[in-house]
Design an enzyme around this catalytic site. Structure first.
Site, short mmCIF file in Angstrom:
data_model
loop_
_atom_site.label_atom_id
_atom_site.label_comp_id
_atom_site.label_asym_id
_atom_site.label_seq_id
_atom_site.Cartn_x
_atom_site.Cartn_y
_atom_site.Cartn_z
N SER A 149 0.85 -1.18 0.00
CA SER A 149 0.00 0.00 0.00
C SER A 149 0.88 1.23 0.00
CB SER A 149 -0.93 0.02 1.22
OG SER A 149 -0.18 0.13 2.41
N GLY A 151 2.35 2.84 -2.22
CA GLY A 151 3.51 2.84 -3.09
C GLY A 151 4.72 2.12 -2.55
N GLU A 257 -8.81 3.19 -9.88
CA GLU A 257 -7.80 4.07 -10.46
C GLU A 257 -7.62 3.78 -11.95
OE1 GLU A 257 -4.17 4.83 -8.08
OE2 GLU A 257 -5.02 3.37 -6.69
N GLU A 270 -5.77 0.07 -10.86
CA GLU A 270 -5.93 -0.66 -9.60
C GLU A 270 -7.28 -0.36 -9.00
OE1 GLU A 270 -1.33 -1.13 -8.11
OE2 GLU A 270 -2.60 0.25 -7.01
N ASP A 277 -7.36 7.09 -0.38
CA ASP A 277 -6.64 8.24 0.18
C ASP A 277 -6.83 9.50 -0.67
OD1 ASP A 277 -5.07 7.28 -1.89
OD2 ASP A 277 -3.29 6.91 -0.66
N THR A 278 -6.86 9.37 -1.99
CA THR A 278 -7.07 10.54 -2.82
C THR A 278 -8.46 11.14 -2.62
OG1 THR A 278 -7.85 9.25 -4.72
CG2 THR A 278 -5.49 9.66 -4.57
N ARG A 357 2.79 10.31 6.08
CA ARG A 357 1.66 11.25 6.01
C ARG A 357 1.12 11.49 7.41
NH1 ARG A 357 -1.15 8.44 1.36
NH2 ARG A 357 -2.40 7.51 2.98
#
Length: 388
Positions: A149, A151, A257, A270, A277-278, A357
């Site tokens: 997750s 990246g 995505e 994906e 999150d976006t 984050r």
């Protein structure tokens, strides 16, 4: 009132718990460490590794939930079939969670069974297999763990000399006990979007206005809504999203995505069977219901008459520049909050590491405003918040 067992208690889980509490639900937040963000607002919490199937079962037997809501990838997902057969609602479904926790399963479903357009790909269980696959794909290519997750473990490989590092980095970034990588064709895309897709128990599939996003090393850095997209491409993406979510079954919100190319159209990339999150940009008041409220309504079977875009929005993440096992502090919040139509969310993570984050800045503006200026505003404000 429903009793909800939340598996994963990060910042997305926290917003889901807040939405659930507002509608009088009871939530037990679970994660592998104490003090996780969602635990701070839940009714109860449990600390255990969700890759431990026996520990997961003990939590289910202890709390007897009506619903199990996974919010992370690293779960002993095959156990969810058993709970579903016992009458516990798994969100969106045990099938969906099992398929989407592993890039191999979801990619084969999308490309081979459903015929969606994707990047060409191969799998590799060893460095030699990785070299062979990369030779077939060509360079540059993208190497990712099958299960990860944000990246982690993902890299763009430009030459054969970089494959050994990509193999080691991919294996180190893999979540769970799967040590297998996917090697993908590098798509020369013009932009990428998240299409938040809502499947309902007793209603049609709904789509949020498309969300544009920018990633760095595979991790979300900023997002904005609505993203500009050709109407024909949007229809193509919606058709793909409806097809794949229908095949996976269940009710809830999905972050689907896509890569967009002016020359070659839309590529499925994906899918996550949960808030994305976006999609935190919806916390800026861009829609009549944010993504967490939509997820809750869908899983509880509550009606969602429509999804309406009300404002333009932009989000930019706040990253930590330090590593610390102590509770972090923040400076610069006043600089953010003195701005109009601006919101700040500090996630409340008890420790930090470099580039973790830790919060997000959210800005909105009336429809028809300058979206690029709004994005620049969010990024500039997020840069003013320092973690120390």
């Amino acid at each position: 009132m429903k009793k909800i067992l939340l598996l994963g208690s990060g910042e997305l889980g926290k917003e889901f718990v807040i939405a659930a509490q507002r509608l009088g639900q009871y939530v037990i937040a679970c994660d592998s460490y104490a003090g996780a963000p969602a635990m701070q607002v839940a009714d109860e919490c449990e600390v255990f590794s969700m890759l431990d199937g026996d520990a997961l079962e003990r939590a289910v037997r202890k709390h007897q939930p009506d619903l199990i809501v996974p919010e992370i990838e690293a779960i002993r997902t095959e156990r969810l079939y058993e709970f579903e057969q016992e009458g516990i609602q798994v969100v969106p479904s045990a099938r969906a969670v099992n398929f989407t926790m592993n890039r191999k399963a979801i990619r084969d479903l999308a490309a081979k069974e459903l015929g969606l357009k994707t990047a060409r790909y191969y799998y590799a269980k060893s460095l030699d297999e990785l070299k062979e696959a990369a030779g077939k794909i060509g360079f540059p290519c993208v190497v990712k763990p099958l299960m990860s997750s944000s990246g982690k473990g993902q890299s763009i490989v430009k030459t054969p000399d970089e494959l050994e590092h990509a193999w080691e980095y991919g294996c180190c970034g893999s979540r769970g006990d799967i040590k297998e990588l996917i090697v993908e064709e590098f798509i020369k895309f013009d932009s990428e979007i998240t299409l938040l897709t809502v499947t309902q128990k007793n209603g049609p599939t709904l789509f949020c206005p498309p969300i544009g996003h920018v990633q760095k090393n595979g991790d979300y850095r900023e997002s904005f809504q609505p993203a500009h997209i050709d109407p024909a491409h949007l229809k193509e993406a919606q058709d793909m999203a409806e097809k794949v979510t229908r095949a996976l079954t269940g009710a809830g919100i999905w972050g689907v995505e896509f890569f967009l190319s002016h020359e070659n159209g839309v590529y499925f990339s994906e899918l996550s069977p949960r808030p994305h999150d976006t999609g935190m940009v919806t916390l800026a008041g861009t829609q009549n219901l944010n993504e967490f409220e939509l997820h809750l309504h869908a899983v509880l079977g509550l009606p969602i008459p429509h999804v309406k875009l009300e404002r333009m929005g932009a989000s930019a993440v706040i990253l930590s520049g330090i590593a610390s096992q102590e509770q972090p502090n923040y400076r610069g919040m006043e600089e953010v909050l003195k701005e109009e139509d601006t919101y700040l969310r500090i996630f409340g993570k008890p420790t930090t590491r470099v580039n973790r984050r830790m919060g997000v800045v959210l800005c909105n503006a009336p429809l028809g405003s300058d979206l690029d200026a709004l994005r620049d505003k969010a990024k500039a404000l997020a840069a003013k918040v320092e973690v120390y």
